[in-house]
Structures are given as C-alpha cells and as structure tokens.
Design a protein around this motif. Structure first.
Motif, PDB file in Angstrom:
ATOM      1  N   LYS A   1      -1.427   8.920  50.540  1.00 52.50           N
ATOM      2  CA  LYS A   1      -0.192   8.456  49.533  1.00 52.50           C
ATOM      3  C   LYS A   1      -0.966   7.401  48.810  1.00 52.50           C
ATOM      4  CE  LYS A   1       4.058   9.422  52.050  1.00 52.50           C
ATOM      5  NZ  LYS A   1       5.369   8.747  52.634  1.00 52.50           N
ATOM      6  N   SER A   2      -1.952   6.607  49.242  1.00 52.44           N
ATOM      7  CA  SER A   2      -2.693   5.618  48.584  1.00 52.44           C
ATOM      8  C   SER A   2      -3.407   6.176  47.291  1.00 52.44           C
ATOM      9  CB  SER A   2      -3.575   5.135  49.539  1.00 52.44           C
ATOM     10  OG  SER A   2      -4.499   5.810  50.047  1.00 52.44           O
ATOM     11  N   VAL A   3      -3.799   7.768  47.445  1.00 52.17           N
ATOM     12  CA  VAL A   3      -4.382   8.225  46.558  1.00 52.17           C
ATOM     13  C   VAL A   3      -3.570   8.325  44.928  1.00 52.17           C
ATOM     14  CG1 VAL A   3      -5.416  10.165  45.484  1.00 52.17           C
ATOM     15  CG2 VAL A   3      -5.734   9.698  47.854  1.00 52.17           C
ATOM     16  N   TYR A   4      -2.006   8.814  45.407  1.00 55.00           N
ATOM     17  CA  TYR A   4      -1.210   8.488  44.256  1.00 55.00           C
ATOM     18  C   TYR A   4      -1.047   7.119  43.646  1.00 55.00           C
ATOM     19  CZ  TYR A   4      -0.467  13.267  45.835  1.00 55.00           C
ATOM     20  OH  TYR A   4      -0.426  14.646  46.354  1.00 55.00           O
ATOM     21  N   GLY A   5      -0.994   6.148  44.595  1.00 53.03           N
ATOM     22  CA  GLY A   5      -0.506   5.004  44.111  1.00 53.03           C
ATOM     23  C   GLY A   5      -2.031   4.512  43.404  1.00 53.03           C
ATOM     24  N   ASP A   6      -3.012   4.722  43.576  1.00 51.19           N
ATOM     25  CA  ASP A   6      -4.426   4.170  43.005  1.00 51.19           C
ATOM     26  C   ASP A   6      -4.255   4.916  41.566  1.00 51.19           C
ATOM     27  OD1 ASP A   6      -7.104   3.132  42.763  1.00 51.19           O
ATOM     28  OD2 ASP A   6      -7.608   5.269  42.779  1.00 51.19           O
ATOM     29  N   MET A   7      -3.895   6.456  41.583  1.00 50.97           N
ATOM     30  CA  MET A   7      -4.029   7.118  40.302  1.00 50.97           C
ATOM     31  C   MET A   7      -3.335   6.468  39.473  1.00 50.97           C
ATOM     32  SD  MET A   7      -2.775  11.040  39.777  1.00 50.97           S
ATOM     33  CE  MET A   7      -0.906  10.560  40.064  1.00 50.97           C
TER      34      MET A   7
END
Length: 842
Positions: A600-606
């Motif tokens: 989920k951190s990938v989407y937040g960073d994106m």
C-alpha cells in the motif's frame, strides 16, 4: 425533467377545464354586471352562514334547556329513592323484632305513596316516551305488592324486594337522564357533574342504605349468622369500591370546573367521612358481634350519613350542574346576538366596498382607454395618469414605460445597425449572406471585411456574382463544395462544410463554413452564416493522428486518466496485456487491475508525488482479467495545462513478468537448495546474521541446531539415490512443520540440516528449555518411519536423527564459531549412540 414538464402541463389542463365555465361567463359580462354577480354571491354566502350559525346556536340553547328540565325532573325521583331506602331500613328493623319503629315505617310508606302519585302526574303531563311509561308501570306494581304483602315476608325477602324496587327507580332515573341529554352532554364540565350524581353518588348512598337495612336487622336480633356476615361484608366491600371511582370522577369534574373545586372536594370529604364512620361501626360492633349500639341508634346514625349524602347531592352537585347549564344558555344567547350584529356589519362593509371597487375600476379603465387611443393615433407624448395603486395602475405604468422605450428604440435603431456592422468586421472570419437565385446564380448580398483575409477578395467584388470565390476553391474539393450547397438548398438544412482554398502563390488554407438557409418569396435561397480559417486546427489534428498511431503501435501500455482517476483512454497494448476490452474499463478506476499484492505504501508514494506535479516511477503487481498475476514497471506523469494546473495523468507501463520470473529462478538457485527447496548455506548465513543483529536489540537468545540423519546411507546403497532424495524431501517437510515462521530450516549438505531458532527469551535457561522442546519435537518427527511407493514395490525405512544445539546471543561470537559449536554438539550426540540431543557446553 420531462416528467416535471408533463405534470405541469396536466395540472394546467385540469385548471383550464375546471375554470372554463366561469371564464366563459365572466368574458360575456361587463364590469358592472361582474360586480353585481359577485356581490349577490357574497350576500347569499354570508346569509347562509348566518342562518347555519343561528340554527346551531338555537340547538345548543334548546339542548341545554332540555337538560335543565331533566334536572328538575330527576330531583323528586331522587327524593323518592331516599324515602324508599328509609322505608326499606325501617321494614328490616320491624321484621327483626323492633316494633317501636313500625309507626315511623307506616309514616314513610304514606310519604312514598304520595311522592309516587306526584311523579306519576309529572310523567303523564310531560311528553313521556314508551320506556319511561313501561318502567313506571313496573315500579307501581312492585310498590303495591310491597305495601300489601311486604310485612308478611321474611326480613331477607322484604329487603330483596325493596332493593329491587330501588334499583328500578334508579333505572328510571337513568332513562330520564338519557332522554333529557344529561348522560350525553358534550360539555365535559357538566357531563362529569351529571355522571357523579347519576352513578357514583347514588351508588354510594344505595350501598349505605343497604348496610343500614342489614345492620338494623342484625342488631335487632342481636345475632349474626354466616350468611348475614357474608352479605354485610360484601356490602361493605362494594361501598369501599364505589368510593374510589367516586373520587376519580369528582377530580375530573373539578378539573373541568376549577371554580367548583373547593365545594366538590368538601362535599366528597363529607360523604367519604360519613361512609367511613358507617364502615367502622359495622366492623367494630356488628362483625365482631359486640352489638353495643341499639338498632334505633344504628338506624338513626346511618340515616344521618345517608341524608348528609342526599343534602350534598341536592345542594352541591345538582345545584352546580344547574348553574353550569344556565351559564351555558346565557353564553350561547350572547354569542348569537353578537354574531348577528357582526354579520350585519360584515354585509354592509361588503356591499360598501364592492360599490367603491366598481366605481374606481370603471374610472381607471376609461382613462386607460383614452390614453391608448391617443397613442395609437400618433400622439407619442400621450401618457396614463391614474390615482390608484392596483393592477390597473401597474398596467398604466407599463404603458408609460413602453411608450418611453419605444421612442428610445426608434432613436437607437440606426446606432444598433452601425454597431452590428462594426462587430461583423471584428469577428475572426467572414459574417455573410449568400444567395442562390432561381436561375442558379450565386452572390454575396452582404459580407464582412473578413472576406479579404479568407479569400483575398473584397466584399464589393462578390456582391453581385460569387464566381471569384469559386475560383479559389481547391480543385479536388470543388465538386463536394457545390454538392453540399445543393443539399442544404433542397432540404433547407444547416450548411456545415470543411474545404480548402488555394491562392496564386500556392498557399493552401482549410476553411469551415456554417450557414442556415431560408426560402425567399421569389424561390431563391438565402443563407446567413460565417466562415472561419481552420488551417492550424487541421495541422494539429494531423499531428495528433500521427501521435495516436505511434501510441497504438507502442509495445508498452498507455493509459490516460482524469483527476478523478477515471480512465479516459488506453491503447491496444493495454487490452492485450490486461485482457479487458475498451468498454470494460473506460470510465473505471485503474484499481480494477489491483491484485492486493502491491504494498500500500507504493500507492501512497505515487499519489504524493503526482499531486506535487512530479512524475513517478515504480512497480505494480497487478491481475489480468482472467486472474493471472503479472508485474508492471510504470512511468506516470501529470499533464499540466497553461498555468501549471494538472488536468490528466498519463501512465506508460511495461509488462516485466517474464523478467521477474527469471530473477526469481536465479534467486532460488542462489539461496535455496534445489532438491528440498530449503534455504542453502548462503541464505542461512544471511538469516543468522540478521538473527544476531536482532538479538543485540532485544537481548533475547537464539539457538542453532545441527542435524545429521542416522541410518541414511544404507537406504541409498540399497535403493539408490532417487529414493534417498525422496527421504530428504520428506524430512525437509517434517522439519518445516516443527518450527515457527520466524525460524529457518536449511540443508547444509548431504543428509545434514541446520535449524535456527530466533528471538527466544532474555533468560538463557528458559531459552535452552524452549530449544530443547523444539529439538525433541524434531527428533520425534524424523523418527517416524518413511514409506515410499515405487513402481513395483513399497519401501519402508527407519531413520533417526542426531541433534547438536548451540545457544547464542548478541555479537558475543562469530557465525563460524556458532556453527562449530553446534557441529561439535551433534558429534557428541552421534558418539552417545545416535538419535540423541546434545547442547554445546563452553
């Protein structure tokens, strides 16, 4: 929206039909007749309302007067009931042996007979109904029988007969109350007073009268049998029970008559006190068989209580009810008089103002008519002057405003035409009129100066003949250009056409024409429209087509979303990779591809990067439509308009699933044993290093176990390495089931395995115990016989394990030392006879 429009249309039709007769009538009448009609209707309406009110008030007064008659009627009935009750008590006393009361009984009997005669005269003179006459005949017959035979009956028979007669008198009183409206009085103030008299008070007095008769008879005999005891106890109980609703209804009457609260409360208090004294006397003297009071004294005592109740009935309750009804009659008469006066005044005011409205309306209409006629005949200064503030005044003001504005419009007409001409010259492109006459000729009756920029021709050159314009049309487009004009002229439809023009210097322009045709009286067709230069737009479209072709043929997926993350475009490669068609994903969020495996951190960073206006590069683990998992490398960039405002996001994604699979295979070869799929020495060393680092932070011990299978070589020698490999794979699975997820099992080589237990306890002894438990669990699991089914036989093999355990913590030792310690402990287990567990002791 169409539903609302239909509803309004239906409602308008309903009102139109509803008021159609009235509209027809009013349109045929002059204003004088209209006002006459309305005045007549108003007069009739008020008269009818006044008459209805008079009838209602008269009925109220009549019903109240009838209730008063009923009160005067039931008063002698109640007095007669009082005499009958006394006669019943005296008769019971005489029949019980108290002969000195016989003279009083005879006197009461004459009085009762006399009152019966008076009541009968009243019944015969009034408009008596059948129920009253039938009830009265029954009462007279009962009384005659009591007079003749009453003293020959037993005391009980006499009591029963006279009680039955009293009940019939009470029933007659109820019938008369019904007939005169006392029991159905809609006014709660008098209703509850009448209810108390008719039900509660008379019932309470009747219970006292029955107790008087019973008690006097018992005291005369100076003995009481069980039947008498039961009867008089029942009478006392009924008396107590009758007092409770009596009090409730007294409170109701007082609630609706606050001014009578004190009188009603005092009257109830007197009656309740008298009743309680009688009850106490019965309880203490009669039921206890003391008989200390004489029959005459008891008779006089109870008679006094009963007479007190009747006194309260006549002086308080009946008097209060009579006063309330008289007050109601007076109030109704006053209201009727006031209403008549008010109605007359209202009729006068209606007539007065109707005449005034008629006069002022006709006067205003005459002024309006004169002013309009003057204006029509050319007097532009004519204006309306009214001294009213109604709708006609608004019409006059509107006429004056219209006259003022009309003069201004005439003055401004030429200015407006000049302004329109300037606007036409300022519009980019050509504003024009184009005519096709009946002979097929063409001309431009009007064209703005923009014609010079579009066609390099002046408006004057084509005012009578449009041939020079046709000469500029690109040869390839000329036939279509003329055909589009013919279709528009035939069907009178909008002319909308894109075409090219070419000039002598070789320059080519793209033009867009829009014009609406209309048929003229001579059969010609006249278009009104404009033409604009779209050369730049066409060049942009060509460039966009080239870019679109490149994107469609790209080996990468291209997706464009709006700011709401809704897909607006995807290329064909996207559909090939995901398996979704265009219709299935247009307007959807790209999350339809999510597999749940991407952190989920990938989407937040994106999103954090994109919302800052910066491009983002990353990797997703997505899912195709058929459920297959695939890996994508993505480059997502915000699309910014002029001013730096983001309007869309463009994602370019490459399917790297095959590369990921190859990387995973390499990783498996590098860190895992090819046969058992357990960690190999390299991965074990890495995890041991991490465990030692974690031990330093948590101060918790870890354990390293060295395992060597006993009796493994004979299996290889007898059945070959294939069966040996099967045993090693089975042993690996058993080992894995014996440990936690945070622990590690590794194959060290051949039939040697290593187990690492991480994060045990801070206490070394407890950690050693936990390691011992796991080691024993492993030893037991690996000692279970191994059974393998081959092509033509079944192989069963027994194989144990020798285990050496070394404890470690923090960074006290090097990895190699720990491995040596565990290996040394394992050799001790071997030397101890195998199938043993040994801990390394420093």
């Amino acid at each position: 929206m169409p539903i609302v429009t239909n509803q309004k249309f239906m409602l308008k039709n309903i009102f139109s039909h509803l008021f159609s007769p009235a509209d027809v009538l009013m349109n045929r009448l002059s204003f004088s007749k209209k006002f006459t009609l309305l005045g007549t209707i108003a007069l009739i309406s008020v008269s009818i309302a006044l008459f209805s009110l008079y009838i209602h008030m008269s009925e109220t007064i009549g019903s109240s007067q009838k209730e008063l008659q009923g009160l005067t009627f039931i008063s002698p009935l109640i007095k007669n009931i009082q005499m009958l009750q006394q006669h019943r008590g005296l008769s019971s006393a005489v029949l019980s042996g108290i002969n000195e009361l016989d003279g009083i009984r005879t006197t009461k009997e004459r009085i009762v007979t006399k009152t019966f005669h008076e009541i009968e005269i009243r019944l015969m003179t009034d408009e008596t109904n059948v129920r009253q006459l039938e009830s009265w005949k029954d009462i007279i017959g009962e009384w005659a029988d009591i007079q003749v035979n009453g003293m020959q009956w037993s005391q009980s028979e006499n009591f029963t007969a006279q009680t039955r007669l009293i009940n019939k008198m009470l029933l007659l009183e109820s019938i008369i109350s019904d007939d005169y409206g006392l029991t159905v009085d809609p006014n709660l103030d008098s209703f509850y007073l009448a209810y108390v008299v008719k039900n509660d008070l008379l019932a309470t007095i009747e219970r006292l009268g029955q107790i008087r008769a019973y008690g006097t008879a018992i005291l005369g005999a100076k003995k009481i049998n069980e039947q008498q005891r039961s009867d008089i106890v029942a009478l006392v109980t009924l008396l107590r029970h009758s007092i409770v609703p009596f009090k409730v209804n007294i409170d109701k009457a007082a609630y609706y008559n606050p001014h009578l609260y004190q009188i009603l409360s005092e009257s109830y208090g007197n009656i309740e006190t008298s009743a309680q004294q009688v009850i106490d006397e019965v309880d203490t003297d009669i039921l206890n068989a003391r008989f200390s009071i004489s029959p005459s004294e008891f008779f006089a005592f109870t008679t006094n209580a009963i007479d007190s109740g009747y006194t309260q009935l006549h002086e308080s309750f009946l008097s209060a009810a009579e006063n309330l009804i008289q007050a109601r009659i007076h109030q109704a008469e006053s209201a009727l008089h006031i209403t008549i006066i008010f109605a007359c005044l209202l009729l006068f005011m209606v007539a007065y103002f109707m005449m005034a409205i008629h006069r002022t309306t006709l006067s205003s209409i005459q002024v309006l008519t004169q002013s309009v006629l003057g204006f029509v005949h050319g007097d532009m200064q004519e204006r309306v002057h009214l001294n009213t503030y109604d709708e006609l005044s608004t019409i006059g003001d509107g006429f004056n405003s219209m006259a003022d504005e009309l003069a201004e419009l005439i003055a401004e007409k030429q200015n407006t035409l000049d302004l329109l001409s300037k606007i036409a010259r300022s519009v980019p492109g050509v504003v024009y009129q184009f005519r096709q006459d009946v002979n097929g000729g063409y001309c431009f009756p009007f064209a703005s100066e923009g014609l010079r920029d579009i066609y390099h021709i002046s408006p004057a050159e084509v005012r009578d003949d449009a041939a020079k314009v046709f000469l500029t049309i690109y040869p390839v487009d000329l036939d279509k250009f003329k055909a589009s004009i013919r279709v528009s002229a035939q069907n009178l439809t909008l002319w909308h056409h894109e075409y090219r023009v070419q000039f002598d210097d070789g320059t080519v322009k793209w033009l867009l024409g829009n014009a609406m045709p209309e048929r003229e009286t001579d059969g010609s067709t006249l278009w009104h429209g404009f033409i604009t230069d779209i050369t730049e737009r066409k060049a942009a479209e060509r460039k966009l087509r080239m870019l679109s072709t490149a994107i469609e043929q790209s080996p990468t997926s291209v997706v464009i979303t709006n700011l709401g993350a809704k897909i607006e475009y995807m290329n064909s490669r996207f559909t090939q990779v995901t398996g979704y068609s265009v219709d299935e994903v247009i307007g959807k969020n790209p999350r339809v591809l999510q597999s749940g495996l991407t952190d989920k951190s990938v989407y937040g960073d994106m999103w954090n990067t994109l919302t800052q206006g910066q491009p983002w590069v990353g990797e997703f683990i997505n899912k195709r439509k058929n459920g297959d998992i695939y890996y994508e490398e993505a480059y997502i960039s915000p699309v910014q308009e002029d001013g730096g405002v983001t309007s869309h996001y463009v994602a370019v994604k490459l399917d790297v699933t095959q590369r990921k699979k190859l990387e995973e295979e390499v990783r498996q070869l590098a860190f895992y044993d090819a046969l058992t799929k357990l960690a190999n020495r390299r991965l074990l060393a890495d995890r041991l290093s991490h465990a030692m680092t974690a031990s330093k932070r948590s101060n918790a011990y870890g354990a390293l176990m060295f395992l060597d299978l006993d009796n493994f070589k004979p299996l290889n020698d007898r059945h070959g390495h294939g069966v040996g490999d099967m045993l090693l794979m089975e042993a690996a699975q058993r080992l894995t089931r014996c440990i936690r997820e945070i622990d590690t099992v590794a194959r060290f080589g051949g039939d040697e395995f290593v187990v690492m237990l991480a994060e045990l306890y801070e206490d070394k002894a407890l950690s050693a115990i936990q390691a011992s438990i796991v080691a024993e669990k492993i030893r037991t699991a690996l000692s279970v016989p191994y059974v393998f089914t081959l092509a033509d036989t079944t192989v069963e093999h027994y194989c144990t394990v020798s285990i050496g355990v070394a404890m470690f913590i923090d960074h006290e030792s090097h990895q190699n030392d720990i491995m040596k310690w565990a290996d040394a402990a394992m050799y001790e287990a071997k030397e101890a006879g195998r199938n043993q567990i040994r801990f390394y002791e420093a």
